[in-house]
Scaffold this motif. Structure first.
Motif, PDB file in Angstrom:
ATOM      1  N   ALA A   1      -5.369   1.244   4.948  1.00 32.50           N
ATOM      2  CA  ALA A   1      -6.590   0.480   5.665  1.00 32.50           C
ATOM      3  C   ALA A   1      -5.991  -0.869   5.630  1.00 32.50           C
ATOM      4  CB  ALA A   1      -7.592   0.668   4.968  1.00 32.50           C
ATOM      5  N   GLY A   2      -4.924  -1.287   5.061  1.00 30.77           N
ATOM      6  CA  GLY A   2      -4.288  -2.452   4.839  1.00 30.77           C
ATOM      7  C   GLY A   2      -5.039  -3.452   4.031  1.00 30.77           C
ATOM      8  N   ASP A   3      -5.993  -2.995   3.294  1.00 26.19           N
ATOM      9  CA  ASP A   3      -7.011  -3.571   2.298  1.00 26.19           C
ATOM     10  C   ASP A   3      -6.264  -4.035   1.082  1.00 26.19           C
ATOM     11  OD1 ASP A   3      -9.030  -3.553   4.217  1.00 26.19           O
ATOM     12  OD2 ASP A   3      -9.949  -1.846   2.920  1.00 26.19           O
ATOM     13  N   SER A   4      -5.399  -3.046   0.271  1.00 26.87           N
ATOM     14  CA  SER A   4      -4.491  -3.363  -0.626  1.00 26.87           C
ATOM     15  C   SER A   4      -3.123  -4.005  -0.242  1.00 26.87           C
ATOM     16  CB  SER A   4      -4.462  -2.199  -1.680  1.00 26.87           C
ATOM     17  OG  SER A   4      -5.597  -1.975  -2.235  1.00 26.87           O
ATOM     18  N   LYS A   5      -2.857  -4.975  -0.730  1.00 26.17           N
ATOM     19  CA  LYS A   5      -1.336  -5.687  -0.543  1.00 26.17           C
ATOM     20  C   LYS A   5      -0.355  -5.354  -1.363  1.00 26.17           C
ATOM     21  CE  LYS A   5      -3.670  -7.684   2.932  1.00 26.17           C
ATOM     22  NZ  LYS A   5      -3.670  -7.492   4.202  1.00 26.17           N
ATOM     23  N   ALA A   6      -0.666  -4.853  -2.627  1.00 23.63           N
ATOM     24  CA  ALA A   6       0.460  -4.754  -3.660  1.00 23.63           C
ATOM     25  C   ALA A   6       0.398  -3.575  -4.567  1.00 23.63           C
ATOM     26  CB  ALA A   6       0.527  -6.143  -4.449  1.00 23.63           C
ATOM     27  N   LEU A   7       1.539  -3.221  -4.928  1.00 23.67           N
ATOM     28  CA  LEU A   7       1.415  -1.889  -5.567  1.00 23.67           C
ATOM     29  C   LEU A   7       2.344  -1.857  -6.837  1.00 23.67           C
ATOM     30  CD1 LEU A   7       0.637   1.298  -6.300  1.00 23.67           C
ATOM     31  CD2 LEU A   7       2.514   1.743  -4.748  1.00 23.67           C
ATOM     32  N   PHE A   8       2.008  -1.919  -8.128  1.00 25.08           N
ATOM     33  CA  PHE A   8       2.640  -1.731  -9.190  1.00 25.08           C
ATOM     34  C   PHE A   8       2.913  -0.234  -9.679  1.00 25.08           C
ATOM     35  CE2 PHE A   8       1.824  -6.059  -8.922  1.00 25.08           C
ATOM     36  CZ  PHE A   8       2.761  -6.894  -9.762  1.00 25.08           C
TER      37      PHE A   8
ATOM     38  N   ASP B   1       2.773  -6.028   0.853  1.00 22.51           N
ATOM     39  CA  ASP B   1       3.455  -7.451   0.738  1.00 22.51           C
ATOM     40  C   ASP B   1       4.680  -7.298  -0.373  1.00 22.51           C
ATOM     41  OD1 ASP B   1       1.734  -8.412   2.475  1.00 22.51           O
ATOM     42  OD2 ASP B   1       0.631  -9.694   1.412  1.00 22.51           O
ATOM     43  N   LEU B   2       4.043  -6.510  -1.403  1.00 20.14           N
ATOM     44  CA  LEU B   2       4.972  -6.441  -2.560  1.00 20.14           C
ATOM     45  C   LEU B   2       4.683  -4.946  -3.337  1.00 20.14           C
ATOM     46  CD1 LEU B   2       6.261  -8.032  -5.099  1.00 20.14           C
ATOM     47  CD2 LEU B   2       4.109  -8.131  -5.979  1.00 20.14           C
ATOM     48  N   SER B   3       5.856  -4.418  -3.731  1.00 20.41           N
ATOM     49  CA  SER B   3       5.974  -3.340  -4.469  1.00 20.41           C
ATOM     50  C   SER B   3       6.718  -3.530  -5.595  1.00 20.41           C
ATOM     51  CB  SER B   3       6.083  -2.004  -3.688  1.00 20.41           C
ATOM     52  OG  SER B   3       7.356  -2.010  -2.953  1.00 20.41           O
ATOM     53  N   VAL B   4       6.361  -3.078  -6.891  1.00 24.57           N
ATOM     54  CA  VAL B   4       7.188  -3.093  -7.929  1.00 24.57           C
ATOM     55  C   VAL B   4       7.220  -1.907  -8.760  1.00 24.57           C
ATOM     56  CG1 VAL B   4       7.336  -4.418 -10.335  1.00 24.57           C
ATOM     57  CG2 VAL B   4       6.624  -5.606  -8.332  1.00 24.57           C
ATOM     58  N   HIS B   5       8.343  -1.330  -8.989  1.00 18.48           N
ATOM     59  CA  HIS B   5       8.493  -0.123  -9.702  1.00 18.48           C
ATOM     60  C   HIS B   5       9.369  -0.218 -10.952  1.00 18.48           C
ATOM     61  CE1 HIS B   5       7.140   1.654  -5.918  1.00 18.48           C
ATOM     62  NE2 HIS B   5       8.086   0.797  -5.487  1.00 18.48           N
ATOM     63  N   ILE B   6       8.696   0.351 -11.848  1.00 20.50           N
ATOM     64  CA  ILE B   6       9.378   0.516 -13.255  1.00 20.50           C
ATOM     65  C   ILE B   6       9.722   1.986 -13.455  1.00 20.50           C
ATOM     66  CG2 ILE B   6       9.069   0.286 -15.834  1.00 20.50           C
ATOM     67  CD1 ILE B   6       6.803  -1.558 -15.194  1.00 20.50           C
ATOM     68  N   GLY B   7      11.102   2.279 -13.377  1.00 23.12           N
ATOM     69  CA  GLY B   7      11.444   3.485 -13.296  1.00 23.12           C
ATOM     70  C   GLY B   7      12.898   3.919 -13.959  1.00 23.12           C
ATOM     71  N   THR B   8      13.190   5.165 -14.216  1.00 22.86           N
ATOM     72  CA  THR B   8      14.422   5.249 -14.982  1.00 22.86           C
ATOM     73  C   THR B   8      15.525   5.997 -14.040  1.00 22.86           C
ATOM     74  OG1 THR B   8      13.479   7.563 -15.483  1.00 22.86           O
ATOM     75  CG2 THR B   8      13.678   6.030 -17.136  1.00 22.86           C
TER      76      THR B   8
END
Ligand SMILES: Nc1nc2c(c(=O)[nH]1)N[C@H]1C(S)=C(S)[C@@H](COP(=O)(O)OP(=O)(O)OC[C@H]3O[C@@H](n4cnc5c(=O)[nH]c(N)nc54)[C@H](O)[C@@H]3O)O[C@H]1N2
Ligand SMILES: Nc1nc2c(c(=O)[nH]1)N[C@H]1C(S)=C(S)[C@@H](COP(=O)(O)OP(=O)(O)OC[C@H]3O[C@@H](n4cnc5c(=O)[nH]c(N)nc54)[C@H](O)[C@@H]3O)O[C@H]1N2
Ligand SMILES: [Mo]
Length: 757
Positions: A452-459, A483-490
């Protein structure tokens, strides 16, 4: 009868599960991923008192004892992480993201371990190395410009208690309860249903209970693949002549016959042990009817021979028995038979065995939870157990088989979109900031807010969020809008490649690797399926010198985001004992946390129902009346089939280790649809024909085209295909309303011959 056509990569598998085939598969996994000199030592350290916890599954170990527990899929999970393969900045420089998106999920992860912190560069469409502190500072800057409820904090259940605790503290101090997590796609019906019935959200059995159990009912799970260490327990039960009654639409080989690689005689003689004493091929979504049938048969037994229902227990400990009884008496057998796909005699047989058993355990998995009435299903299992007082006594109880190795622990330490007020009050009292009280988003809601475009960032603290969720056609584009996504992964996966306006990809240490902070070796803790909390410490040299631990990455981001923070982030990340001290002060059940994890085997979380203390509003266990007989919304049409999406033997959720599904006789491919011969025939189809599958929905057309239909021992009316590929057929809002969990096991579909051009 016509001779069955040969289909490439599909053949009968006649052997037992386990056995020499499992040893061979382990050897292959080791050879393909690791240095063969290093591998044996690494595998020997799995689940040892001073070693690391197997990242494969959440089945416990007997007192973490020192005999090496061999497990094929555990070995795959370990070698997958401890692989020699690396995906380096040079590789990324030469491979734009848009080209990587053409690779399969299997190929992406097979590139190996991530080595450097990376930032997506739009100009060149590539991931480029970035300094950790530069990345943290920029993330902080973006977050300070957003409203907290526009940000989603996803967790996959591999994260340690320490990482998860810091992560929820970060999100809550920042100001949101948006905690979508993998549990929302998995055992949420357990977390919602069990507290309503028995006053706690966790299973009631311990591993020792299996020693005293006289009957095991296994509903909707495939342990040969997904909880392989459980096979040792099932093997022991069968040898003790304990009846094992299985409810599963598919004939799963490991539930039929198993050769235990720990058993030298069985291995030497090519012998095997029968597992299920009774195998009931229910329809997908037919368990609710089946369990009601068993309970109805039990009432009938009570009326004829008596001493079957435990009235004393019911009187003393429960509410609502009369309503349940009335509902069962009013439900007719023909309707039960139709909805379950079983015969009355089948259910009577289970009831007779149940009436005879003094201690019964029910184990269950995704075949129960991933339905429109997943929560109600869980409660129905409680009903069955309560009728004979099978909760809170040795050898008996309810045993949800959790998914990820620490998914239960993540929830315990605060990863929840609906925190209790007592937890929030503790946080405020101990940490000195006021956490938000308003409930946040679960996994589906988070994605809906992104669409829906309501959330702008995802961790994303681990996992493969967009691929694990239903409906990629909607979910994938939503990732690009952020606007932003941040991934912590292997390892690299598709969610990492669905880049947003700004995207960071942070490589972290895995469970197997040495974690040194401030010159000191750190250990983390996890909680298994039976609520045992214990320490885990990696021993291998990290895959790259640039990796950081999950707690260090979370603390780094929090420190850069919250200038006036009350939390000493960097101090906590430098000594995990201090994180555990905070957990002890804010979460019940962790008294003397640091001392108790130094005892091999750790300790058990408090489980009131095991002592027949019912933490429900009434103080009693609550019977529940399941409405009707159907777990899934009914849809019109005679030719509608129910699609089960499931795991192959060579995969870990969205991680595809290899392309075989040995026990189901599928090799080198995943594009097959398991079908009952009668369902093939009634559509004029034959084994090996190319078919299209179409979801029966009111909304947009969802189709999976040109998949090979194969004849399989699956109940009529049910078909099966592999996850995640089949997610293109699952609507995002097709959920269990009580828990928000997608109904991945019962998608109404039509199957038709493909148009070949
Ligand atoms: N090697 C390996 N281990 C894993 C995982 C993995 O992918 N690979 N995943 C981990 C995770 S996160 C989880 S949640 C668990 C999953 O472990 P399981 O719960 O075993 O998950 P699934 O493979 O989805 O299999 C579900 C089983 O339920 C059956 N089933 C489907 N629909 C129904 C139904 O309506 N009724 C009944 N009675 N049975 C049904 C299917 O035939 C299948 O045998 O395993 C964990 N462990
Ligand atoms: N159709 C369908 N869809 C399903 C299901 C189904 O049965 N059918 N099952 C659902 C279930 S039960 C679950 S639990 C979800 C799973 O959803 P997720 O938990 O999101 O998915 P995984 O595939 O387990 O995540 C794999 C990724 O985790 C990362 N990873 C591995 N180890 C570590 C680690 O130690 N630390 C960090 N930070 N990252 C790590 C790697 O980068 C890897 O690519 O999928 C759900 N989706
Ligand atoms: Mo799961």
């Amino acid at each position: 009868m016509a001779i069955k056509r040969k289909v490439p990569g599909v053949r009968n598998y006649d052997g037992p599960a386990g056995g020499w085939g499992a040893l061979k598969a382990t050897a292959t996994a080791v050879r393909e991923q690791m240095d063969t000199l290093k591998a044996p030592l690494t595998l020997m350290r799995t689940n040892q008192p001073d070693g690391f916890d197997c990242p494969g599954c959440a089945w416990p170990d007997k007192e973490h004892k020192s005999t090496f527990q061999f497990c094929e899929n555990g070995a795959k999970a370990v070698t997958w992480e401890a692989t020699n393969k690396r995906v380096t900045p040079e590789f990324f420089a030469n491979h734009p993201v848009s080209t990587l998106l053409h690779r399969s999920d299997y190929e992406l992860e097979d590139l190996g371990r991530l080595t450097h912190p990376l930032v997506y560069d739009r100009g060149t469409d590539t991931y480029k190395p970035v300094e950790w502190e530069t990345a943290f500072a920029r993330i902080g800057e973006i977050l300070r410009g957003l409203k907290p409820d526009q940000v989603e904090f996803y967790t996959s259940g591999r994260a340690s208690n320490e990482a998860a605790y810091l992560y929820q503290l970060f999100a809550r101090e920042y100001g949101t309860n948006n905690f979508p997590d993998c549990s929302n796609m998995c055992h949420e019906p357990t977390s919602v249903g069990l507290p309503r019935s028995i006053g706690m959200g966790k299973g009631s059995v311990s591993l020792e209970d299996f020693d005293d159990c006289e009957l095991l009912l296994s509903i909707g799970h495939n342990p040969g693949t997904n909880h392989p260490r459980m096979m040792g327990t099932l093997h022991e039960l069968s040898r003790r002549k304990v009846p094992i009654m299985v409810f599963n639409p598919l004939r799963e080989r490991a539930l039929e016959r198993f050769a235990d690689p720990q058993d030298m005689i069985e291995m030497a003689t090519y012998g095997s042990t029968r597992i299920a004493s009774t195998y009931l091929q229910v329809k997908a979504g037919g368990d609710a009817a089946a369990i009601k049938g068993v309970m109805k048969a039990l009432l009938e037994l009570e009326a004829s021979v008596g001493k079957v229902i435990d009235y004393e227990f019911i009187e003393q400990h429960t509410n609502g028995f009369e309503a349940l009884k009335a509902d069962l008496l009013a439900t007719e057998w023909p309707a039960i038979e139709f909805a379950s796909g079983l015969l009355k005699a089948d259910m009577e047989k289970v009831a007779a065995a149940y009436a005879k058993s003094n201690a019964t355990i029910v184990t269950y998995g995704m075949g129960v939870t991933q339905h429109n009435e997943g929560t109600a299903n869980v409660r129905l299992i409680c009903d069955l157990l309560l009728l004979r007082g099978n909760i809170g006594k040795p050898g008996a109880g309810i045993c949800p088989l959790r998914g990820h190795s620490n998914v239960q622990g993540n929830r315990t330490v605060g990863i929840t979109e609906k925190p209790s007020s007592s937890f929030l009050e503790k946080i405020e009292a101990v940490l000195g900031f006021k956490p938000p009280a308003e409930h946040g988003h679960d996994a589906v809601q988070a994605m809906q807010a992104m669409i829906a475009g309501d959330s702008k960032a995802l961790f994303c603290l681990g996992g493969n969020f967009a691929v694990a969720l239903p409906d990629p056609a909607q979910c994938f584009p939503a990732m690009n809008q952020l606007d932003l996504s941040v991934h912590i992964g292997t390892k690299l996966n598709r969610t990492h490649l669905l880049v947003s306006k700004e995207t960071y990809l942070f490589p972290c240490l895995g469970r197997t690797e040495l974690d040194i902070q401030n010159g000191m070796r750190q250990s983390i803790t996890v909680e298994d399926s039976m609520s045992m909390v214990h320490a885990s410490a990696g021993k291998l040299m990290p895959a790259s010198e640039f990796l950081r631990s999950e707690p260090a990455i979370v603390a780094g981001m929090a420190n850069a985001t919250l200038p006036d923070s009350k939390v000493p982030w960097l101090e906590l990340a430098a000594d995990y004992d201090k994180i555990r001290d905070l957990i002890e002060k804010t979460v019940p059940g962790f008294e003397a946390f640091n001392e108790r994890i130094r005892v091999p085997g750790g300790f058990r979380m408090p489980l009131p129902a095991t002592e027949r203390i019912w933490m429900t509003p009434s103080g009693k266990a609550e019977f529940f009346v399941f409405p009707g007989l159907h777990e899934d919304k009914e849809v019109d049409g005679e030719d509608v089939l129910r699609l089960i999406t499931l795991r192959s033997h060579d995969q870990y959720n969205t991680t595809i280790y290899a392309l075989d599904d040995r026990y189901r006789g599928v090799f080198g491919r995943r594009d097959v649809l398991f079908m009952n011969p009668a369902d093939l025939e009634s559509r004029g189809l034959a084994h090996g024909d190319l078919v299209d599958i179409e979801t029966v929905t009111q909304g947009r057309k969802m189709r999976y085209e040109k998949i090979t239909a194969i004849e399989y021992k699956i109940s009529a009316g049910s078909v099966g295909a592999y996850y995640p590929e089949a997610n293109q057929l699952v609507p995002l809002d097709y959920i269990d309303v009580d828990s928000g969990t997608p109904s991945y096991k019962s998608v109404p579909v039509k199957v038709m011959r493909s148009e070949v051009n």
